[in-house]
Scaffold this active site. Sequence first.
Site: not given
Length: 289
Positions: A125, A279, A58, A2-3, A168
């Site tokens: 999970r 990732r 989400k 799920p995004e 940033k």
Amino acid sequence: MPELPEVEVVKRSLAKKIQNLIIKKVKINDDKLRFRVNKKKILKLEGLRLKGIERRSKFLIFFFDESYLMLVHLGMTGKFFFVNKSKKIHKTSFYYNIDKKKDRKHDHIIFFLEKKQKLIYNDVRKFGFIKIIKLDDFKSNIHLKYLGPEPLKKNYNFKYFKKYIKGKKRPVKNLLMDQKFVSGLGNIYVNEVLYLSGVKPMRKVKNLKNTEIKKIILFTKKILRDAIKFGGSSIKDFSTIYGKKGTFQQHFRVYGKKGEKCSNTDCNKSIIKINISNRGTFYCSRCQK
DNA sequence: AGGCATGTTACAGG
DNA sequence: ACCTGTAACATGCC
């Protein structure tokens, strides 16, 4: 899975199916999710009517009578299944076969509804969680209060982007994954957005050109809308006939495409895979600057 | 056998 | 105090 698009698809199908039903009983098979399920609180839902379901980022938010809310995050593998009297799974979520012991092993929470219908929370999970909160504590909830704007809303725009990145220096991919900046994107869609925007994932945000920022915002909105339209993305190829699959994975340009040819017709490079913050990160070294 | 996986967050270090 | 990156969580698949 799920995004944002997947959660939105789940929300819509859930809302259609269980809106206005009463929770007769709640059964806890395993309370050890991302956070321990508070038994006393979740049992308070028994006898209450589900008034509606909303999505924020989400998260799924179930609204009940008596000002109770159920906040659900699906983590990586959380799924809902709707089962009616004849055991047919309504197409509420993705892959699952109620007759397979292996699948049922991960049915952690079961909501018994009217007319012998059930809503099952299944999570292999166990990175997902379920919390019951009162409406009064909704706005101040720790999970919700730091979330950035919804990417599909108007307040996710150029002005906001510019202001946020001031001072940033992180890679643009990390920024887009950061739910405090914009809420709802995950690894898959960020890879896709950056490909379509022509921006390398490791680029530092302070070096982004205005035109690139505008592209990132536009393509974020476009990809998410398209993904919702296609029922989300279903990555793994399960064999059950139950559960609905999204098809947006067929439209991926880079995610999971290591070694494959760049989809840009005038480019002969292959998609590269690297790691950014642990990732999988996919991009084209020619088409993304 | 070892690496990888759609997410979040506690913590360490700068 | 702020910013950033990493490890950990649990389980299954390739």
